[in-house]
Design a protein around this motif. Sequence first.
Motif, PDB file in Angstrom:
ATOM      1  N   ARG A 167       0.905  -1.277   0.094  1.00 39.50           N
ATOM      2  CA  ARG A 167       0.251  -0.022   0.021  1.00 39.50           C
ATOM      3  C   ARG A 167       0.880   1.374   0.201  1.00 39.50           C
ATOM      4  O   ARG A 167       0.543   2.308  -0.776  1.00 39.50           O
ATOM      5  CB  ARG A 167      -0.971   0.144   1.084  1.00 39.50           C
ATOM      6  N   SER A 168       1.738   1.130   0.988  1.00 36.66           N
ATOM      7  CA  SER A 168       2.678   2.564   0.977  1.00 36.66           C
ATOM      8  C   SER A 168       3.211   2.785  -0.288  1.00 36.66           C
ATOM      9  O   SER A 168       3.409   3.936  -0.605  1.00 36.66           O
ATOM     10  CB  SER A 168       3.674   2.369   2.090  1.00 36.66           C
ATOM     11  N   GLY A 169       3.901   1.743  -0.902  1.00 33.54           N
ATOM     12  CA  GLY A 169       4.499   2.170  -2.191  1.00 33.54           C
ATOM     13  C   GLY A 169       3.577   2.391  -3.334  1.00 33.54           C
ATOM     14  O   GLY A 169       3.882   3.380  -4.154  1.00 33.54           O
ATOM     15  N   MET A 170       2.306   1.726  -3.245  1.00 31.70           N
ATOM     16  CA  MET A 170       1.497   2.151  -4.221  1.00 31.70           C
ATOM     17  C   MET A 170       0.974   3.524  -4.105  1.00 31.70           C
ATOM     18  O   MET A 170       0.927   4.386  -5.072  1.00 31.70           O
ATOM     19  CB  MET A 170       0.227   1.359  -4.139  1.00 31.70           C
ATOM     20  N   ILE A 171       0.710   3.960  -2.889  1.00 31.01           N
ATOM     21  CA  ILE A 171       0.154   5.189  -2.433  1.00 31.01           C
ATOM     22  C   ILE A 171       1.077   6.395  -2.740  1.00 31.01           C
ATOM     23  O   ILE A 171       0.787   7.200  -3.406  1.00 31.01           O
ATOM     24  CB  ILE A 171      -0.055   5.480  -1.052  1.00 31.01           C
ATOM     25  N   ILE A 172       2.215   6.175  -2.465  1.00 28.34           N
ATOM     26  CA  ILE A 172       3.341   7.108  -3.005  1.00 28.34           C
ATOM     27  C   ILE A 172       3.437   7.413  -4.382  1.00 28.34           C
ATOM     28  O   ILE A 172       3.776   8.446  -4.824  1.00 28.34           O
ATOM     29  CB  ILE A 172       4.790   6.991  -2.194  1.00 28.34           C
TER      30      ILE A 172
END
Lengths: 282, 301
Positions: free
Chosen positions: A60-65
Amino acid sequence: MTRAGHHPHDITRATPSPVTEDDTLDATVNGTVNGTANADRPIPFRRLLAVEARKLVDTRSGMIITLVMVGLVVASVVARGAVVRPKPQTLAGTAGIALGTLLPVLAILTMTGEWTHRTALTTFVLEPRRHRVLAAKSVPPLVAAVALSLFAMLVAVPVTAVVAEVGGIPADWDVQPIWLLGWTGVNVLVAAQGLALGALLLNAPAAIVISLTTPVLWAVVGRLGPVGAALAEWLDLNTTCAPLTSGDMTWGEGARLATSAVFWIVIPMAAGLVRLLRKEVT
Amino acid sequence: MDRTGQVLATWVDLWTAAGIAETRKAAPRVETHRTPVRCGGARPRGALSGMIEFRHVSKIYGKVRALDDVTFAVGPGSVTGFLGPNGAGKSTALRVLVGLSRPSSGSATVLGLPYAEMACPGLRAGTLLDAGARHPGRTGREVLTLGAMTLGLPRTRVGEVLDLVGLTERESRRRIGGYSLGMRQRLGIAHALLGDPEVLILDEPANGLDPQGIHWMRLLLRHLADSGCAVLLSSHLLHEVEQVADRIVMIGRGRVLAQGTVEELSRGRGLEQTFLELTAHTDRSPGTGTFPGVDAGRGAA
């Protein structure tokens, strides 16, 4: 198929034992292991690259950023377009604020991610040549820097056209290739700085704080008398890379850029590599 | 007791060197197999001959000897239990084995090579060091996909290993953050099996498994060993090891205390008694009448 036949250099073949003499062994457990797998060849670099690129966006964090960066590039180009004279170069340049902030963060996260959740245990067991993993991790953020720079330019063109049309202002379509090249270079350097910081510290919060606060710190240092001013002039990467976009960089400016790049990119990356190679993975 | 352990260790070294690691069958007497089998050029130096070999491995952190002259081998077709209280050095030894940690002296090899020098070790040796060391945001399937990609395996392999460890399609698509420890262990074993390895290295794989899970693991490891695999699994719980392993290496305070088959180490008094006696001097366990794994573990924690 016997295991010995399955693995051409199976040690069990060199060590005759009651087990391997039995040709009826092997089982469903072994299934269909084929594909491009080859135990006698090192893992090709492109495969490591594909894996590391995927790791960047499969959480999620990678996708969100990644999405936030794309969103901010569009938003900043549009917002600038609403207030200035329509010129793609100016509009695209605005995206540099978002990229300059978030590219290092993305780069730091890719470098430190393995240590946050201790997935390094798995990664370095599959590829014990740790420098190759480090290299594979370095590439995606640099490619992202280039891609997002070009993307900003692509977004700027229709926005310019729309603003010119709606506002009735003639658009300035002049885009200097050297500017685009230099500006992309700045974004790549900024991403590389994030990679180096992340590789050195292997700790996302610390690296992100340093990355985000250095511009403020340099502003302070630059006012601390002649020594501070000289330091900022030679070591503040944000300042030294500015001439890249002008297209007429002097030797002095080049020397300052090289000095700050060594200080912020080459040295921490080299130290990070040494640290990674020697580190006990627990 | 130490002397008995030493004698036993030597005995087993010789016995392993004879290349007859098929240990479930009644162990042939070592005297008839004293000559180590030398095999081609594949086996370098020394007396041991195994798919996993520790040769005089020591690991020193500051003043602490985490591993002290650890020597043992795991031959093909056997499940070897690496048994010792918490803090005995089991995990350190396994990390040294797969190149995540450098030994202060000695060497460890897998299939005759230092692990880190194998071209693509994931296809020869499957490793599970810590089932908890996963990104909680990835799904089980994603973790296996990354592993399969790295090793150059077809994506169909992911489904195969999932079936093998009994994780359902739905479970595999859930984020690991929501997995129970037992599910994480199964996922870890699935990951270790991706490359159809000849060697399996598992650190505390039975932790968190329910009795059915342990039964399942015993069958799986037995099956793998019967097809020629060398399996090394660590545990601090004696009963778990007793259930799945046919050979046992006992370790305490970084030293190998004894090794041999379960029957040999029991010596008519039960494995538990042997374990307690051997670890009594090296660890702070009470030493009598209690389950050693539990108490030794608490004492050392």
